[in-house]
Design an enzyme around this catalytic site. Sequence first.
Site, mmCIF file in Angstrom:
data_model
loop_
_atom_site.group_PDB
_atom_site.id
_atom_site.type_symbol
_atom_site.label_atom_id
_atom_site.label_comp_id
_atom_site.label_asym_id
_atom_site.label_seq_id
_atom_site.Cartn_x
_atom_site.Cartn_y
_atom_site.Cartn_z
ATOM 1 N N ARG A 46 0.748 -0.981 -0.224
ATOM 2 C CA ARG A 46 0.103 0.145 0.082
ATOM 3 C C ARG A 46 0.768 1.211 0.034
ATOM 4 N NH1 ARG A 46 -2.799 -3.548 3.526
ATOM 5 N NH2 ARG A 46 -4.662 -4.178 2.517
ATOM 6 N N GLU A 83 3.918 -9.769 13.006
ATOM 7 C CA GLU A 83 2.818 -10.095 14.306
ATOM 8 C C GLU A 83 2.519 -11.864 14.180
ATOM 9 O OE1 GLU A 83 0.395 -7.756 11.584
ATOM 10 O OE2 GLU A 83 2.291 -7.553 12.516
#
Length: 159
Positions: A46, A83
């Site tokens: 992005r 994560e």
Amino acid sequence: MVVAFNLSNKLPLTNGEACKALKDLLINYIKKNCPDIDVVVGLEARGFLFNFLIASELGIGCVPIRKEGKLPGECYTVEYVKEYGSDKFQIQKNALKPGAKALIIDDLLATGGTLKAAGELIEKCGAKVVKAITIMELPELEGRKKVNFEVHSFLNYDA
């Protein structure tokens, strides 16, 4: 700068008003707070939505940092922890001039792994990170503590 627009479709980047407002917000902020950058570095994927747009508005270059194996030529590689696992980022070895002042742009700052890896790649090229900008940050995850450069986020989202 306060911007109001209707986001009834809940997909802001499909809303032309939201896109224009975000572009104006980014450009105005960068012109005031990062006036002497040489290059805008966008992080996959992005960040690519913003780095070319910003670079073209400012009349400077833009450089992508991509996941391993997607860039041609010789690349520097950094492995980083996310994560939910690990991944590798790359930058072309000749993408940045030594001493160049780089601005990093990405959509989200969460755990800080990708931002830290990007900073390491920029330094491997001999360039310097002036600042990183993200559209949104998840401050609970304390990602900005992993980097040694200034970070500006426009929105903070507390889960």
